[in-house]
Design a protein around this motif. Sequence first.
Motif, PDB file in Angstrom:
ATOM      1  N   PRO A  10       0.147 -26.118  21.078  1.00 39.17           N
ATOM      2  CA  PRO A  10       0.628 -24.971  20.288  1.00 39.17           C
ATOM      3  C   PRO A  10       2.005 -24.469  20.719  1.00 39.17           C
ATOM      4  O   PRO A  10       2.840 -24.131  19.882  1.00 39.17           O
ATOM      5  CB  PRO A  10      -0.430 -23.884  20.508  1.00 39.17           C
ATOM      6  N   LYS A  11       2.246 -24.441  22.017  1.00 41.63           N
ATOM      7  CA  LYS A  11       3.524 -23.942  22.533  1.00 41.63           C
ATOM      8  C   LYS A  11       4.672 -24.878  22.128  1.00 41.63           C
ATOM      9  O   LYS A  11       5.741 -24.437  21.717  1.00 41.63           O
ATOM     10  CB  LYS A  11       3.446 -23.822  24.060  1.00 41.63           C
ATOM     11  N   TYR A  70      -6.881 -27.190  17.026  1.00 40.75           N
ATOM     12  CA  TYR A  70      -6.367 -25.914  17.538  1.00 40.75           C
ATOM     13  C   TYR A  70      -6.582 -24.767  16.561  1.00 40.75           C
ATOM     14  O   TYR A  70      -6.015 -23.696  16.720  1.00 40.75           O
ATOM     15  CB  TYR A  70      -4.888 -26.039  17.924  1.00 40.75           C
ATOM     16  N   GLY A  71      -7.390 -24.994  15.541  1.00 39.10           N
ATOM     17  CA  GLY A  71      -7.783 -23.901  14.659  1.00 39.10           C
ATOM     18  C   GLY A  71      -6.880 -23.625  13.472  1.00 39.10           C
ATOM     19  O   GLY A  71      -7.000 -22.576  12.833  1.00 39.10           O
ATOM     20  N   TYR A 108      -3.495 -17.113  15.311  1.00 38.99           N
ATOM     21  CA  TYR A 108      -2.784 -16.966  16.590  1.00 38.99           C
ATOM     22  C   TYR A 108      -1.433 -17.680  16.617  1.00 38.99           C
ATOM     23  O   TYR A 108      -0.837 -17.844  17.674  1.00 38.99           O
ATOM     24  CB  TYR A 108      -3.647 -17.478  17.741  1.00 38.99           C
ATOM     25  N   PHE A 109      -0.967 -18.125  15.468  1.00 27.40           N
ATOM     26  CA  PHE A 109       0.311 -18.843  15.407  1.00 27.40           C
ATOM     27  C   PHE A 109       1.207 -18.113  14.415  1.00 27.40           C
ATOM     28  O   PHE A 109       1.125 -18.330  13.210  1.00 27.40           O
ATOM     29  CB  PHE A 109       0.072 -20.299  14.963  1.00 27.40           C
ATOM     30  N   LYS A 110       2.027 -17.199  14.946  1.00 30.85           N
ATOM     31  CA  LYS A 110       2.899 -16.352  14.116  1.00 30.85           C
ATOM     32  C   LYS A 110       4.329 -16.416  14.655  1.00 30.85           C
ATOM     33  O   LYS A 110       4.534 -16.447  15.869  1.00 30.85           O
ATOM     34  CB  LYS A 110       2.439 -14.888  14.163  1.00 30.85           C
ATOM     35  N   LEU A 117      -0.101 -17.294  21.430  1.00 28.43           N
ATOM     36  CA  LEU A 117      -0.342 -18.715  21.694  1.00 28.43           C
ATOM     37  C   LEU A 117      -1.376 -18.936  22.802  1.00 28.43           C
ATOM     38  O   LEU A 117      -2.124 -19.907  22.765  1.00 28.43           O
ATOM     39  CB  LEU A 117       0.966 -19.432  22.062  1.00 28.43           C
ATOM     40  N   THR A 118      -1.438 -18.024  23.756  1.00 29.24           N
ATOM     41  CA  THR A 118      -2.380 -18.184  24.866  1.00 29.24           C
ATOM     42  C   THR A 118      -3.835 -18.120  24.383  1.00 29.24           C
ATOM     43  O   THR A 118      -4.740 -18.577  25.072  1.00 29.24           O
ATOM     44  CB  THR A 118      -2.174 -17.105  25.945  1.00 29.24           C
ATOM     45  N   ARG A 119      -4.053 -17.543  23.207  1.00 25.74           N
ATOM     46  CA  ARG A 119      -5.412 -17.463  22.662  1.00 25.74           C
ATOM     47  C   ARG A 119      -5.853 -18.748  21.969  1.00 25.74           C
ATOM     48  O   ARG A 119      -7.016 -18.893  21.625  1.00 25.74           O
ATOM     49  CB  ARG A 119      -5.508 -16.321  21.657  1.00 25.74           C
TER      50      ARG A 119
END
Length: 131
Positions: A10-11, A70-71, A108-110, A117-119
Amino acid sequence: EIVIFSPPFPKKLWKIVNNNQFASIWWDRDGTCIGINEKLFEKEILERVGPNKMFETDCMKSFIRQLNLYGFSKMRQDMHRSVCLTKFFTEERPVCIMSRAEFYCSPYFKRDSPHLLTRMKRRVSVKTALK
């Protein structure tokens, strides 16, 4: 053995979307979803090799599987976007291509919330969980 730390998926993805050198991936107007021009994304990001390689896969199908793990959810809207490739070619006039874009969202990706991102945790696939 030297292990080079690689940021989690994600990061890494967040950094790529926020880097305006890439034409194949972008934020939607609200900064809550990402648009991906899949054909261009494969060429621009996934086909990189050596030290420039960004993801472990060079296959769009595997990349989308990562998004799902990753959702991320694929949005129903199907939008066409014209991508101008001025910075990729040396011709004076920009080369524009019309292509289909797919949109993916995660709570969690905005764009303006990198702290979320940690979530994002990678889901365990059913096969792995059964072992």
